[in-house]
Design an enzyme around this catalytic site. Structure first.
Site, PDB file in Angstrom:
ATOM      1  N   SER A   6     -26.998 -21.047  -5.953  1.00 49.72           N
ATOM      2  CA  SER A   6     -27.555 -21.074  -4.601  1.00 49.72           C
ATOM      3  C   SER A   6     -27.661 -19.649  -4.067  1.00 49.72           C
ATOM      4  O   SER A   6     -26.658 -18.945  -3.935  1.00 49.72           O
ATOM      5  CB  SER A   6     -26.648 -21.893  -3.688  1.00 49.72           C
ATOM      6  OG  SER A   6     -26.975 -21.584  -2.351  1.00 49.72           O
ATOM      7  N   HIS A  31     -31.630 -22.135  -6.751  1.00 49.56           N
ATOM      8  CA  HIS A  31     -31.508 -23.098  -5.644  1.00 49.56           C
ATOM      9  C   HIS A  31     -31.718 -22.362  -4.322  1.00 49.56           C
ATOM     10  O   HIS A  31     -30.984 -21.440  -3.977  1.00 49.56           O
ATOM     11  CB  HIS A  31     -30.130 -23.757  -5.723  1.00 49.56           C
ATOM     12  CG  HIS A  31     -29.938 -24.888  -4.760  1.00 49.56           C
ATOM     13  ND1 HIS A  31     -30.425 -26.154  -4.968  1.00 49.56           N
ATOM     14  CD2 HIS A  31     -29.290 -24.937  -3.569  1.00 49.56           C
ATOM     15  CE1 HIS A  31     -30.088 -26.943  -3.962  1.00 49.56           C
ATOM     16  NE2 HIS A  31     -29.402 -26.222  -3.091  1.00 49.56           N
ATOM     17  N   ASP A  33     -31.891 -22.685  -0.370  1.00 50.77           N
ATOM     18  CA  ASP A  33     -31.410 -23.540   0.720  1.00 50.77           C
ATOM     19  C   ASP A  33     -32.101 -23.202   2.037  1.00 50.77           C
ATOM     20  O   ASP A  33     -31.881 -22.127   2.596  1.00 50.77           O
ATOM     21  CB  ASP A  33     -29.903 -23.331   0.916  1.00 50.77           C
ATOM     22  CG  ASP A  33     -29.098 -24.045  -0.143  1.00 50.77           C
ATOM     23  OD1 ASP A  33     -29.258 -25.258  -0.303  1.00 50.77           O
ATOM     24  OD2 ASP A  33     -28.284 -23.372  -0.821  1.00 50.77           O
ATOM     25  N   MET A  35     -32.462 -24.043   5.970  1.00 46.86           N
ATOM     26  CA  MET A  35     -31.766 -24.703   7.092  1.00 46.86           C
ATOM     27  C   MET A  35     -32.516 -24.400   8.382  1.00 46.86           C
ATOM     28  O   MET A  35     -32.862 -23.245   8.632  1.00 46.86           O
ATOM     29  CB  MET A  35     -30.347 -24.169   7.200  1.00 46.86           C
ATOM     30  CG  MET A  35     -29.542 -24.311   5.923  1.00 46.86           C
ATOM     31  SD  MET A  35     -27.905 -23.625   6.149  1.00 46.86           S
ATOM     32  CE  MET A  35     -27.246 -23.838   4.489  1.00 46.86           C
ATOM     33  N   HIS A  64     -34.209 -26.800  -1.452  1.00 49.34           N
ATOM     34  CA  HIS A  64     -33.434 -27.844  -0.786  1.00 49.34           C
ATOM     35  C   HIS A  64     -33.733 -27.741   0.708  1.00 49.34           C
ATOM     36  O   HIS A  64     -33.241 -26.835   1.387  1.00 49.34           O
ATOM     37  CB  HIS A  64     -31.942 -27.600  -1.107  1.00 49.34           C
ATOM     38  CG  HIS A  64     -31.002 -28.530  -0.414  1.00 49.34           C
ATOM     39  ND1 HIS A  64     -29.628 -28.322  -0.391  1.00 49.34           N
ATOM     40  CD2 HIS A  64     -31.202 -29.674   0.282  1.00 49.34           C
ATOM     41  CE1 HIS A  64     -29.055 -29.300   0.283  1.00 49.34           C
ATOM     42  NE2 HIS A  64     -29.982 -30.128   0.702  1.00 49.34           N
ATOM     43  N   MET A  66     -33.102 -28.612   4.194  1.00 51.13           N
ATOM     44  CA  MET A  66     -32.192 -29.186   5.198  1.00 51.13           C
ATOM     45  C   MET A  66     -32.907 -29.030   6.536  1.00 51.13           C
ATOM     46  O   MET A  66     -32.530 -28.233   7.412  1.00 51.13           O
ATOM     47  CB  MET A  66     -30.857 -28.431   5.159  1.00 51.13           C
ATOM     48  CG  MET A  66     -30.036 -28.799   3.939  1.00 51.13           C
ATOM     49  SD  MET A  66     -28.711 -27.622   3.614  1.00 51.13           S
ATOM     50  CE  MET A  66     -29.589 -26.420   2.626  1.00 51.13           C
ATOM     51  N   MET A 135     -25.050 -34.577  -2.340  1.00 52.74           N
ATOM     52  CA  MET A 135     -24.305 -33.565  -1.574  1.00 52.74           C
ATOM     53  C   MET A 135     -22.810 -33.894  -1.642  1.00 52.74           C
ATOM     54  O   MET A 135     -22.402 -35.014  -1.318  1.00 52.74           O
ATOM     55  CB  MET A 135     -24.746 -33.554  -0.105  1.00 52.74           C
ATOM     56  CG  MET A 135     -26.146 -33.024   0.169  1.00 52.74           C
ATOM     57  SD  MET A 135     -26.478 -31.395  -0.516  1.00 52.74           S
ATOM     58  CE  MET A 135     -25.242 -30.383   0.319  1.00 52.74           C
ATOM     59  N   GLY A 140     -25.055 -27.255   5.366  1.00 55.31           N
ATOM     60  CA  GLY A 140     -25.155 -26.278   6.450  1.00 55.31           C
ATOM     61  C   GLY A 140     -24.448 -24.967   6.154  1.00 55.31           C
ATOM     62  O   GLY A 140     -24.797 -23.946   6.730  1.00 55.31           O
ATOM     63  N   PHE A 141     -23.478 -25.023   5.260  1.00 47.98           N
ATOM     64  CA  PHE A 141     -22.685 -23.813   5.004  1.00 47.98           C
ATOM     65  C   PHE A 141     -22.257 -23.752   3.541  1.00 47.98           C
ATOM     66  O   PHE A 141     -21.964 -24.794   2.942  1.00 47.98           O
ATOM     67  CB  PHE A 141     -21.422 -23.790   5.880  1.00 47.98           C
ATOM     68  CG  PHE A 141     -21.738 -23.896   7.342  1.00 47.98           C
ATOM     69  CD1 PHE A 141     -22.044 -22.755   8.086  1.00 47.98           C
ATOM     70  CD2 PHE A 141     -21.781 -25.135   7.970  1.00 47.98           C
ATOM     71  CE1 PHE A 141     -22.376 -22.863   9.433  1.00 47.98           C
ATOM     72  CE2 PHE A 141     -22.113 -25.253   9.313  1.00 47.98           C
ATOM     73  CZ  PHE A 141     -22.403 -24.108  10.055  1.00 47.98           C
ATOM     74  N   GLY A 142     -22.172 -22.535   3.018  1.00 48.39           N
ATOM     75  CA  GLY A 142     -21.582 -22.336   1.703  1.00 48.39           C
ATOM     76  C   GLY A 142     -20.073 -22.259   1.842  1.00 48.39           C
ATOM     77  O   GLY A 142     -19.536 -22.177   2.955  1.00 48.39           O
ATOM     78  N   ASP A 173     -24.377 -30.678  -5.321  1.00 46.51           N
ATOM     79  CA  ASP A 173     -24.397 -29.465  -4.486  1.00 46.51           C
ATOM     80  C   ASP A 173     -23.246 -29.487  -3.490  1.00 46.51           C
ATOM     81  O   ASP A 173     -23.152 -30.401  -2.656  1.00 46.51           O
ATOM     82  CB  ASP A 173     -25.743 -29.419  -3.754  1.00 46.51           C
ATOM     83  CG  ASP A 173     -25.961 -28.166  -2.930  1.00 46.51           C
ATOM     84  OD1 ASP A 173     -25.141 -27.240  -2.988  1.00 46.51           O
ATOM     85  OD2 ASP A 173     -26.986 -28.128  -2.214  1.00 46.51           O
ATOM     86  N   GLY A 174     -22.403 -28.439  -3.573  1.00 46.89           N
ATOM     87  CA  GLY A 174     -21.354 -28.253  -2.574  1.00 46.89           C
ATOM     88  C   GLY A 174     -19.963 -28.236  -3.166  1.00 46.89           C
ATOM     89  O   GLY A 174     -19.517 -29.226  -3.735  1.00 46.89           O
ATOM     90  N   GLY A 175     -19.315 -27.089  -3.066  1.00 49.56           N
ATOM     91  CA  GLY A 175     -17.935 -26.983  -3.547  1.00 49.56           C
ATOM     92  C   GLY A 175     -17.794 -27.060  -5.055  1.00 49.56           C
ATOM     93  O   GLY A 175     -16.717 -27.390  -5.563  1.00 49.56           O
ATOM     94  N   GLY A 195     -22.751 -21.822  -5.215  1.00 53.38           N
ATOM     95  CA  GLY A 195     -23.002 -20.630  -4.424  1.00 53.38           C
ATOM     96  C   GLY A 195     -21.823 -19.686  -4.462  1.00 53.38           C
ATOM     97  O   GLY A 195     -21.786 -18.720  -5.226  1.00 53.38           O
TER      98      GLY A 195
END
Ligand code: DX5
Ligand code: ZN
Length: 214
Positions: A6, A31, A33, A35, A64, A66, A135, A140-142, A173-175, A195
């Site tokens: 990301s 990727h 992102d 927003m 992506h 958002m 998700m 909204g946040f890395g 995606d995420g964590g 990310g």
């Protein structure tokens, strides 16, 4: 396993050299992102940056969105150079139409869902999409923590795909990090977005290999 870093966590002051580092690491998807400050409580980047990235790389750009009512921007993201465009099921009243609109531009279409959204909400479009993005954080946040409850959705999508002989890719995606990547792999994921974990390495071939499971 494919790896999709990301861009949100890269060094924006050196964007061109960051893209070159990603190419050298032989990543699979870039990727991107987007927003809008409405669908998610944060604002990131969009067209001028995407245009410039497209002008210097042949990497597959995985966008992506958002963004609330993404239909408003699908054509513009296709023209700016996205290869895959993914919309949130929560962000549109006309999900199927949005997917048709993406395909009409000649690009691949993805659908994604927030951690609090049941996986059943994307079932009606599973035979129409090229990718489903699960998700594993609230978007909204890395740098947030992986929500383990979401893994059940990866398993569901994997067995649904098998049962109905479908071909969509399952992206997460995420964590995502060296530990959570294994959980996603075992559940049936095909593509991992990362990310903060990815860009904390000096040598980007290291997280690429680890996430791929090599
Ligand atoms: C979150 C974004 C992610 C984010 C992932 O809203 O969709 O793609 O950049 O960041 P990490 O890997 O740090 O959770
Ligand atoms: Zn993302």
């Amino acid at each position: 396993m494919k790896v999709a870093p990301s861009l949100l966590s890269c060094d924006f002051l050196n964007l061109q050299s960051e893209i070159k580092r990603l190419e050298s690491a032989e990543i699979d998807y870039l990727h991107f992102d987007v927003m809008d400050g409405m669908f998610v409580p944060n604002i990131s980047f969009a067209f001028p940056i995407l245009n410039q990235i497209r002008s210097i790389t042949d990497l597959t750009i995985d966008t992506h969105l958002m963004v609330q009512d993404p239909e408003r921007y699908i054509d513009a993201f296709a023209s700016a150079g996205s290869d895959i465009i993914t919309v949130h099921v929560e962000a549109t009243n006309h999900l199927h139409r949005a997917i048709q609109q993406i395909h009409a531009t000649g690009k691949k279409a993805g659908v994604t869902l927030n951690p609090g959204t049941p996986v059943e909400t994307v079932v009606p479009v599973l035979s129409d999409v090229d990718l489903v993005l699960v998700m594993t954080v609230n978007p909204g946040f890395g740098g947030q923590q992986f929500i383990e409850n979401c893994v059940e959705k990866i398993r569901f999508l994997e067995s649904f795909r098998k049962m109905h002989k479908l071909t969509y890719e399952i992206e997460v995606d995420g964590g995502v990090n060296d530990v959570t990547a294994n959980i996603c792999r075992e559940a049936g994921a095909d593509v991992l977005v990362a990310g903060s974990y990815f860009f904390k390495h000096d040598d980007l071939t290291v997280p690429t290999a680890i996430l791929r499971g090599e």
